[in-house]
Design an enzyme around this catalytic site. Structure first.
Site, short mmCIF file in Angstrom:
data_model
loop_
_atom_site.label_atom_id
_atom_site.label_comp_id
_atom_site.label_asym_id
_atom_site.label_seq_id
_atom_site.Cartn_x
_atom_site.Cartn_y
_atom_site.Cartn_z
N ALA A 51 3.07 78.15 -5.69
CA ALA A 51 3.10 79.56 -5.42
C ALA A 51 3.44 79.69 -3.82
O ALA A 51 2.63 79.31 -3.61
CB ALA A 51 2.31 80.71 -6.43
N LEU A 58 -3.04 82.70 -5.10
CA LEU A 58 -2.38 82.34 -5.05
C LEU A 58 -2.18 80.66 -6.13
O LEU A 58 -2.50 79.91 -5.32
CB LEU A 58 -0.81 82.35 -4.15
CG LEU A 58 0.04 83.76 -3.53
CD1 LEU A 58 0.47 83.52 -2.95
CD2 LEU A 58 0.65 83.89 -5.43
N ASP A 59 -1.14 80.31 -6.95
CA ASP A 59 -1.09 79.22 -7.37
C ASP A 59 -1.09 78.76 -6.09
O ASP A 59 0.53 78.28 -5.79
CB ASP A 59 -0.40 79.04 -8.55
CG ASP A 59 -1.04 79.88 -10.02
OD1 ASP A 59 -2.04 79.42 -9.69
OD2 ASP A 59 -0.02 80.25 -10.75
N PRO A 60 -1.18 76.44 -6.27
CA PRO A 60 -1.14 76.17 -5.26
C PRO A 60 0.64 75.91 -5.21
O PRO A 60 1.46 76.45 -4.21
CB PRO A 60 -0.95 74.46 -5.95
CG PRO A 60 -1.83 75.03 -6.29
CD PRO A 60 -2.16 76.85 -7.17
#
Length: 303
Positions: A55, A51-53
Site C-alpha cells: 500500500a 499500512l501493508d508494504p
C-alpha cells in the site's frame, strides 16, 4: 499502539511532533518509521495504523513525546482508502503478493456489486486475513502462515462508515472505503467477491486519510530527504488531540502536572467531570487525562 523504535543515546534529539508521510510502495510501516526516525535523529518514533508494504498513502508518524499520543489519533478518527478488487482469483494473502489458491470465471456486474455494498457497511463482523499482524499465542499470524500453518482467525467487529463504487470493468473494480480502526481492506475485497459467487483480491491500495490528516498534509519520502529544514515539516503534538477539550494552565499548575499531580481547574466555565481531555502551557501539551470533581488528573504526562 503503533510500533516504536529507539536510537542510541548519542543520536537522540529533543524533538517531538507528528510527521505525515506519504508512504511509498514496497516499504513496510516499520521500515518507514525507522527511516523517518533516522532522518530526524529522534530518540523515539511510532506510527498510527499499519499500512501493508504493497500500500501507499497516509502514515502518521509520531516523534519523541508525541508517541504518547498515538492512541488518541487511532481512536479519534476514521480512515479512508481507495483500492481495486481484482476479480477471478483468490490468494493466500488476499492481495497481489500471495499465491493463487482459487480461481473463478464469474465476473460481477456493476449493478450486482452495488446491491451488495449495503451488506458491507455499518457495524459488521470481519474475518481478518491469515497474513495479518494479529497475534496468536504471542506470535504474529503472518509468521505462522509463512511457516505453512493453516490460520483461521475468528471474525471481529469492525465499523465501515461508507463503501462506494468508483469504477468498474469486467476484471477490476475500484472502490473507496471509510472505516474505523482494525478494518482490513483485503478482507473486504475477498468477502465482497465471494458474496457475488466469485473470487477476488486487492490489486492496488492507497490510504488517502487518517482522521483529519489527508493527502494535502502528507510529504513524500523524497521531499523529506530533500528538505532544508525538516523540522518545519512537523505538526505539533497537539494536532491529534483536537477532538478532545483543552485546558490551558498557569505556570504553577503546569509544574504540578509535570510531577504527575492533579490540579484544580479554575474559572466559571471549568467542568466538573470530563472523561478525556488535555492540558497545555503556552500552547504545548503537558498531559492527557480526565477531570474528576473539577480536578484534572493526568494519565499520560509529556516531557
Amino acid at each position: 499502539m503503533g510500533i516504536r523504535t529507539s536510537l542510541s543515546k548519542s543520536a537522540k534529539r529533543p524533538i517531538s511532533g507528528w510527521l505525515i508521510l506519504d508512504k511509498p510502495a514496497d516499504m513496510s510501516s516499520a521500515q518507514a518509521v525507522a527511516k523517518i526516525r533516522w532522518l530526524f535523529q529522534a530518540a523515539k518514533a511510532g506510527h498510527a495504523g499499519t499500512l501493508d508494504p504493497l500500500a501507499t498513502g497516509i502514515l502518521p508518524i509520531a516523534l519523541g513525546e508525541a508517541t504518547k499520543t498515538v492512541p488518541y489519533l487511532q481512536q479519534g478518527g476514521l480512515k479512508r482508502y481507495r483500492f481495486t478488487l481484482a476479480w477471478g482469483t483468490a490468494t493466500t494473502t488476499d492481495d497481489i503478493e500471495g499465491e493463487i489458491v482459487a480461481i473463478s470465471p464469474v465476473r460481477a456486474t456493476a449493478d450486482a456489486i452495488q446491491s451488495q455494498l449495503p451488506n458491507f457497511t455499518g457495524n459488521i463482523l470481519q474475518r481478518p486475513p491469515a497474513f495479518s499482524a494479529i497475534k496468536i499465542d504471542g506470535e504474529r499470524a503472518y509468521a505462522r502462515a509463512r511457516a505453512g500453518e493453516a490460520i483461521d482467525l475468528a471474525p471481529r467487529p469492525v465499523h465501515i462508515e461508507s463503501l462506494t463504487l468508483i469504477d468498474h470493468t469486467p476484471d477490476v473494480t475500484t472502490l473507496e472505503m471509510q472505516c474505523g480502526a482494525g478494518t482490513y481492506v483485503r478482507a473486504i475485497a475477498r468477502d465482497l467477491a465471494v458474496s457475488l459467487g466469485s473470487q477476488g483480491h486487492v490489486g492496488w491500495l492507497r490510504r488517502t486519510s487518517v482522521g483529519d490528516f489527508g493527502e494535502s498534509a502528507a510529504h513524500t519520502l523524497s521531499a523529506i530527504e530533500a528538505a532544508a529544514d525538516r523540522d518545519a515539516l512537523l505538526l505539533p503534538t497537539s494536532a491529534v488531540l483536537r477532538h478532545l477539550p483543552e485546558f490551558p494552565l498557569s505556570a504553577e499548575d503546569a509544574e504540578l502536572i509535570r510531577h504527575g499531580n492533579p490540579v484544580l481547574l479554575r474559572g466559571q466555565s471549568a467542568p466538573i467531570v470530563v472523561a478525556e481531555a488535555w492540558v497545555s502551557f503556552k500552547g504545548n501539551v503537558l498531559a492527557v487525562g480526565r477531570v474528576e470533581s473539577g480536578r484534572f488528573r493526568p494519565g499520560r504526562v509529556l516531557v
